[in-house]
Scaffold this motif. Structure first.
Motif, mmCIF file in Angstrom:
data_model
loop_
_atom_site.group_PDB
_atom_site.id
_atom_site.type_symbol
_atom_site.label_atom_id
_atom_site.label_comp_id
_atom_site.label_asym_id
_atom_site.label_seq_id
_atom_site.Cartn_x
_atom_site.Cartn_y
_atom_site.Cartn_z
ATOM 1 N N ARG A 1 2.515 78.451 12.598
ATOM 2 C CA ARG A 1 2.069 79.614 13.362
ATOM 3 C C ARG A 1 3.162 80.165 14.273
ATOM 4 O O ARG A 1 2.915 81.101 15.042
ATOM 5 N N ARG A 2 4.348 79.570 14.215
ATOM 6 C CA ARG A 2 5.462 80.096 15.001
ATOM 7 C C ARG A 2 5.931 81.451 14.482
ATOM 8 O O ARG A 2 6.750 82.108 15.109
ATOM 9 N N GLY A 3 5.476 81.826 13.293
ATOM 10 C CA GLY A 3 5.735 83.182 12.823
ATOM 11 C C GLY A 3 6.956 83.359 11.957
ATOM 12 O O GLY A 3 7.317 84.482 11.620
ATOM 13 N N THR A 4 7.631 82.303 11.607
ATOM 14 C CA THR A 4 8.797 82.426 10.742
ATOM 15 C C THR A 4 8.859 81.223 9.828
ATOM 16 O O THR A 4 8.560 80.105 10.251
ATOM 17 N N PRO A 5 9.243 81.411 8.567
ATOM 18 C CA PRO A 5 9.349 80.240 7.690
ATOM 19 C C PRO A 5 10.554 79.363 8.016
ATOM 20 O O PRO A 5 10.580 78.197 7.640
ATOM 21 N N GLY B 1 -1.007 73.000 4.313
ATOM 22 C CA GLY B 1 -0.107 72.279 5.204
ATOM 23 C C GLY B 1 0.235 73.110 6.418
ATOM 24 O O GLY B 1 1.392 73.304 6.764
ATOM 25 N N TYR B 2 -0.784 73.630 7.096
ATOM 26 C CA TYR B 2 -0.548 74.548 8.206
ATOM 27 C C TYR B 2 -1.103 74.008 9.522
ATOM 28 O O TYR B 2 -1.345 74.765 10.460
ATOM 29 N N ILE C 1 5.429 70.008 18.658
ATOM 30 C CA ILE C 1 4.876 71.362 18.562
ATOM 31 C C ILE C 1 3.618 71.310 17.707
ATOM 32 O O ILE C 1 3.542 70.578 16.727
ATOM 33 N N ALA C 2 2.611 72.075 18.083
ATOM 34 C CA ALA C 2 1.354 72.122 17.344
ATOM 35 C C ALA C 2 1.393 73.262 16.337
ATOM 36 O O ALA C 2 1.952 74.335 16.619
ATOM 37 N N ASP C 3 0.798 73.041 15.175
ATOM 38 C CA ASP C 3 0.686 74.066 14.134
ATOM 39 C C ASP C 3 2.003 74.825 13.956
ATOM 40 O O ASP C 3 2.081 76.026 14.211
ATOM 41 N N LYS D 1 0.858 82.827 5.232
ATOM 42 C CA LYS D 1 0.095 82.757 6.468
ATOM 43 C C LYS D 1 -1.009 81.704 6.369
ATOM 44 O O LYS D 1 -1.486 81.385 5.287
ATOM 45 N N PRO D 2 -1.447 81.164 7.495
ATOM 46 C CA PRO D 2 -2.481 80.129 7.475
ATOM 47 C C PRO D 2 -3.767 80.563 6.795
ATOM 48 O O PRO D 2 -4.488 79.739 6.248
#
Length: 394
Positions: free
Chosen positions: A121-125, A88-89, A116-118, A76-77
């Protein structure tokens, strides 16, 4: 040497010969030339970049590309170690498909995704993005997936590669003779691309035909070594859920400890447990470890090749086991985790075809139904671990 079999109920317990995969795969991995895992990885190689990164590949199909999948930093960030290995987030990311110019991205964009930004943070690796305009590719030609960081002020972007134990360019893939598949870094100061020969890309591309291809061995087996010698044996299972296959040779990677003089034996086992063929590999042909097997230093892994006297046929819906054993021996094999848990669509990662790596501690009378994981002991027996082993059709 006479072929040595094993009780038929052992193989039947691992993969019944009449079982059928729910995921029937109709396209051919590796252009139909090979079957198995063509790389050896010691761990995930996090690639942080301020400007760009690329994955070079040879197209395994002709048509339009709809989606690209890639492996991001996986914590996680706000993770405590985010400022170190997993920094690298941030950033704004766009992925482009570019043509090739003598092994490097040409700069000619054939298609691109939205920005896409960050992305982490899309929630999946494991993230899949659609191409806005679907690029056309041709089977056999070389292309590049280029990851563009568009906002340096927002921080670095990370893409995970597989850190290979084959640092020499000529050996990192057991299938790709020209070593086309590669991870490319970008030197900002010198404004030029360079080949990161210690990395293998992790990616998948989805075609308009429904075919997926790429490289999906995601986690290396630096802590996933298995013993071969005496009562300790290892085996990789295979199943042909889609079509029959005929093989002419085998490539695999294995180490031996210093002082090991016993030869290595390889058995190709039918579903009934009988050995279809047995091969003797002289100890001198196996690389000797010069250090800790869990270290990437001083361990020059090398592919060993075995030519079959007669072709080995794997009928549709049938299974085979490739077993490794030695009388005394100090041999070690390293397994890798495929992308099954991340639900990769790449067909060589489908468990219905690949089977899994397993091991025996009683001389082959019984085998585990998967790999006993050291790195992830909570999982106990994993069915998504593969040996670095490739069967070839020519």
């Amino acid at each position: 040497m006479a072929a040595v079999g094993m009780p038929g109920d052992v193989m039947a317990a691992i993969l019944p010969s009449n079982s059928r995969s729910r995921n029937v795969i109709t396209d051919r991995a590796f252009l139909g030339e090979a079957f198995g895992a063509h790389v050896l990885g010691g761990g995930v190689g996090n690639t942080m970049f301020q400007e760009r990164h690329a994955h070079r590949f040879r197209a395994e199909a002709t048509g339009k590309v709809r989606q690209v999948g890639f492996f991001m930093r996986y914590d996680k960030p706000d993770h405590a170690k985010a400022a170190h290995y997993s920094k690298g987030y941030g950033g704004r990311l766009r992925i482009e498909l570019q043509s090739d110019d003598d092994g490097l991205p040409s700069g000619k964009v054939l298609g691109a995704t939205d920005e896409i930004a960050d992305p982490v943070r899309r929630g999946t690796p494991w993230l899949r993005l659609d191409f806005v305009e679907e690029p056309q590719i041709e089977q056999g030609r070389v292309y590049h997936i280029v990851y563009r960081q568009l906002d340096k002020k927002r921080g670095l972007v990370s893409v995970n590669d597989l850190h290979t134990y084959f640092p020499q360019k000529k050996t990192r893939s057991a299938w790709d003779r020209q070593q086309v598949q590669a991870s490319l870094g970008y030197d900002i100061r010198r404004r030029r691309w360079y080949d990161r020969s210690d990395r293998i890309p992790i990616f998948e591309l989805g075609m308009d035909s429904g075919i997926w291809f790429g490289q999906g061995m995601m986690f290396g087996g630096r802590f996933e070594t298995g013993k071969v010698g005496g009562d300790d044996q290892v085996m990789q299972t295979f199943r042909a859920s889609d079509r029959a296959r005929t093989f002419r040779r085998l490539r695999f990677a294995m180490h031996k400890l210093p002082g090991t003089g016993d030869d290595l034996f390889v058995d190709i086992l039918r579903a009934n447990g009988k050995a279809e063929a047995t091969f003797r590999i002289p100890a001198k042909d196996i690389t000797t470890s010069r250090g800790d097997l869990e270290s990437e230093k001083n361990n020059p892994w090398r592919w060993v090749e075995v030519d079959f006297e007669d072709t080995v046929r794997l009928p549709q819906h049938d299974t085979r086991g490739i077993r490794f054993r030695s009388r005394q021996g100090g041999y070690r094999v390293m397994t890798m985790q495929n992308g099954a848990q991340s639900k990769l669509a790449i067909r060589e990662n489908k468990l219905g075809n690949l089977g899994y790596a397993c091991h025996s501690s009683d001389g082959g009378r019984s085998f585990t139904k998967g790999w006993r994981s050291k790195f992830n002991p909570g999982a106990k027996i994993r069915s998504d671990m593969q040996m670095p082993l490739l069967l070839l059709t020519s």
